[in-house]
Design an enzyme around this catalytic site. Structure first.
Site: not given
Length: 696
Positions: A491, A508
């Protein structure tokens, strides 16, 4: 009559024989290039061999007090030959007054001083130097004077940490130039030392292309195995060479700019230094000189990064042009709207932030299959050019000799979880209650797995195994003294390129991979269709849009990717991209602070949710949940989110402490069993590589 403009007063303190007189004399000569300097030696005012304490009092009353008011100081010298007070002397209120001697930075003197320097050296070296200098004059009095020094410095226990500490163990011949540079780092002296700062900005950047594409671990080991502080920002997924790996995702499948470059560097050479920040104090180390800067981290970062100091040549395609590399820990939230909380404590505990400054680095271009050797030189320092040339020659010599290292054998540490299943589910219930009460929309709850081994665990071996098992676009290996970080983060937190384009790419939504292709495809489809996971992602996208908007041109805020699937070796992820253009004149460090910590690690709204997390979680997160990356001299930066990351710390008993943070987003429709399974899925990649199991 009004007081005159007062001088800047700098104290050079330390025990006898440490080398403080040499430092003061040479520093005075350097400072005189651009301003007037007066030099005062405390040995001229001590009233005899038993007068150290009285001398310090005389110094404060008759020297510092008038100088601090901008007045000349008239004081009585001690006549060492007769053992009585001697003639009257005057120290002028010059632009700078250097005061040197034992007790120069005594607590009673601190209110009058603008900066303090302490020179340290071991007792045997100090005694030899002092006696070599003063011979028979000093020899009969060494022990008598040393006892007074012990008393004086013992009483200084509550005094502030010196601004600058010089390690004089091996002499101080090279120290004055370093001390001058260190003084220029102090916020209080920036205006005074503007000419020195301007000189330091005359930097020459070079990027030498080498048509070689060696094995990454072999190259890093050959160049940096012996470096106490080193960083590899490793686009390890690029080792798939454009072919789908066991992750199901090739580097070519990722958004542009994600995995083209890897960076290897250490803190060696003329420009090399390290910075560690904890509890409002940044400690800079450059060779034998250590500087302490009392300021918030992001204020310090703004002073050393964010302006374009170099320009890259046209043939170099990278956005990293040397600069700072390292980690920012989660507890920096205390500067960005979160509550101030204590960082991890105990011997060897990692600092809240740790960075090294690289004045030379290797950049691997995975697209062009080549290397770029980056070097920095100072326009007014020819030796720095020679050093840069020698280093590039050394790297070229190493390349033909590289061999890929054998796969390491790893221990299988037994981990415990900070919050067992019952407690973690109770935390979920408490988070859900906060959501139902309207205090949050999403709570990114975390816990940590911890282990301790009796024998040392080789962090480098762990990282090599992790990068083979779980290649990632933001993998990283960092070693700062006793602390090592092995990250396989997928990420990106925040990138700001040299032109000011900001990009965040929050994750997410997670599903664990399965060896059965049909089951794996079903898991991916389930993630793509999940209303809960999409809601989690969209809430964080909205939070980051708000974070970036604070320093962005409003019309440039866009979301070019929303809830796209990316698949890695052990998990499928739901990823979005938010972009915006930094408003002209904005501070890049403050733009980063406005977004820190990553919203994907807090929840929304960020400030109130961080307060909830402070109440629920059992302790500080430390390095986990922060950021890893670089701050470049061309004003670019790129940070990953510190997830899927193993932290190893050398223990006092010869073993190793290991920690692995895991967590997940809690929303109104969260199921506690599913959330418990999710943190196990996120831990699986690291634990399975080590041969460890998730704790029962």
């Amino acid at each position: 009559m009004a007081d005159a403009p007062r001088p800047v007063i700098i104290a050079v303190d330390g025990r006898s024989g440490a080398g403080k007189t040499t430092v003061a004399l040479e520093l005075a000569a350097l400072l005189r290039r651009h301003r007037t300097v007066a030099l005062f030696h405390l040995e001229d005012i001590y009233p005899g061999w038993d007068g150290l304490a009285d001398g310090v009092r005389r110094y404060v009353d008759t020297v510092l007090t008038p100088l601090h008011r901008g007045l000349p100081a008239t004081w009585t010298a001690w006549d060492w030959a007769t053992g009585n007070d001697g003639d009257s002397r005057t120290t002028a209120a010059a632009d700078v007054v250097l005061v040197e001697g034992v007790g120069a930075a005594h607590p009673d003197a601190l209110p009058f001083l603008d900066a303090t320097i302490r020179v340290d050296a071991p007792t045997p070296a100090r005694k030899k130097r002092a006696l070599d200098r003063d011979g028979d004059t000093y020899a009969p009095f060494w022990d008598r004077w040393a006892a007074q020094e012990e008393t004086l410095f013992a009483d200084d226990g509550s005094a502030a940490v010196p601004d600058i500490v010089v390690d004089g163990s091996r002499g101080v011949a090279a120290a004055p130039e370093l001390v001058l540079s260190a003084l220029a780092e102090l916020p209080a002296l920036e205006h005074l030392l503007a000419p020195e700062l301007a000189r330091r900005r005359g930097l020459e950047f070079s990027a030498e292309r080498v048509d070689a594409y060696p094995d990454g671990p072999a190259l890093f080991a050959a160049l940096y195995a012996e470096s106490p502080d080193a960083v590899w920002l490793d686009s390890s997924i690029a080792d798939t060479s454009g072919q789908a790996s066991e992750s199901g995702l090739a580097a070519s499948d990722l958004p542009p700019g994600r995995s083209r470059f890897s960076i290897m560097a250490d803190a060696g050479g003329w420009f090399g230094r390290t910075a560690a920040h904890t509890a409002g104090l940044t400690t800079l180390r450059s060779g034998q000189v250590t500087t302490h800067i009392r300021a918030p981290f992001f204020r310090w970062l703004d002073s050393v990064w964010g302006r374009k100091a170099v320009r890259a040549p046209e043939h170099y395609p990278g956005d990293f042009t040397l600069g700072w590399l390292g980690w920012l820990g989660y507890e920096l939230k205390g500067e960005t709207g979160g509550a101030v909380s204590a960082p991890p404590a105990g011997p060897g505990a990692p600092p809240t932030a740790a960075l090294l400054f690289a004045g030379r680095a290797v950049v691997v271009d995975h697209q062009e299959k080549c290397l770029f050797l980056l070097t920095l030189a100072e326009a007014n320092h020819p030796a720095s050019r020679d050093e840069a040339a020698a280093w590039t020659a050394q790297v070229r010599d190493v390349l033909p000799q590289l061999t890929a290292p054998a796969a390491p054998a790893l221990p299988a540490p037994t981990f415990t979880v900070l919050d067992g299943e019952a407690r973690y589910k109770a935390m979920i219930a408490a988070a859900l209650n906060e959501i139902w009460e309207g205090n949050s929309y999403e709570v990114c709850l975390t816990t940590q797995l911890r282990a301790h081994t009796a024998e040392p665990v080789d962090a480098w071996d762990c990282y090599r195994a992790l990068r083979r098992r779980s290649p990632a676009p933001f993998a990283a290996f960092l070693r700062f003294g006793p602390v090592a970080v092995c990250s396989t983060s997928p990420e990106r937190f925040l990138r700001i390129d040299s032109a000011g384009l900001m990009r965040a790419e929050p994750i997410k939504g997670t599903r664990r991979r399965d060896a059965d292709p049909a089951v794996d495809a079903a898991l991916m489809a389930d993630l793509a269709a999940s209303p809960k996971d999409r809601a989690e992602n969209v809430m964080i996208v909205d939070l980051l849009r708000n974070d970036l908007s604070r320093f962005a041109l409003p019309e440039t805020l866009t979301v070019p990717r929303l809830c796209r699937i990316e698949s890695y070796a052990t998990v499928h992820q739901l990823v979005s991209t938010i972009e915006a253009q930094l408003a002209p004149g904005s501070s890049r460090a403050q733009a980063l602070a406005a977004a820190f910590p990553a919203g994907s690690m807090t929840g929304a709204p960020k400030i109130s949710t961080m307060a909830i997390l402070d109440q629920l979680e059992a302790g500080p997160r430390g390095i986990y949940s922060g950021g890893i990356g670089y701050f470049s001299l061309n004003a670019a930066m790129d940070l990953s989110v510190t997830i899927r990351t193993l932290v190893l710390t050398d223990a006092d008993d010869g073993g190793t402490h290991l920690s692995l943070g895991v967590g997940g987003a809690i929303t109104a429709d969260s199921d506690d069993d599913a959330e418990w399974q999710e943190i196990q899925a996120k831990a699986y990649g690291v634990l399975s590589t080590l041969g460890s199991a998730f704790p029962e």
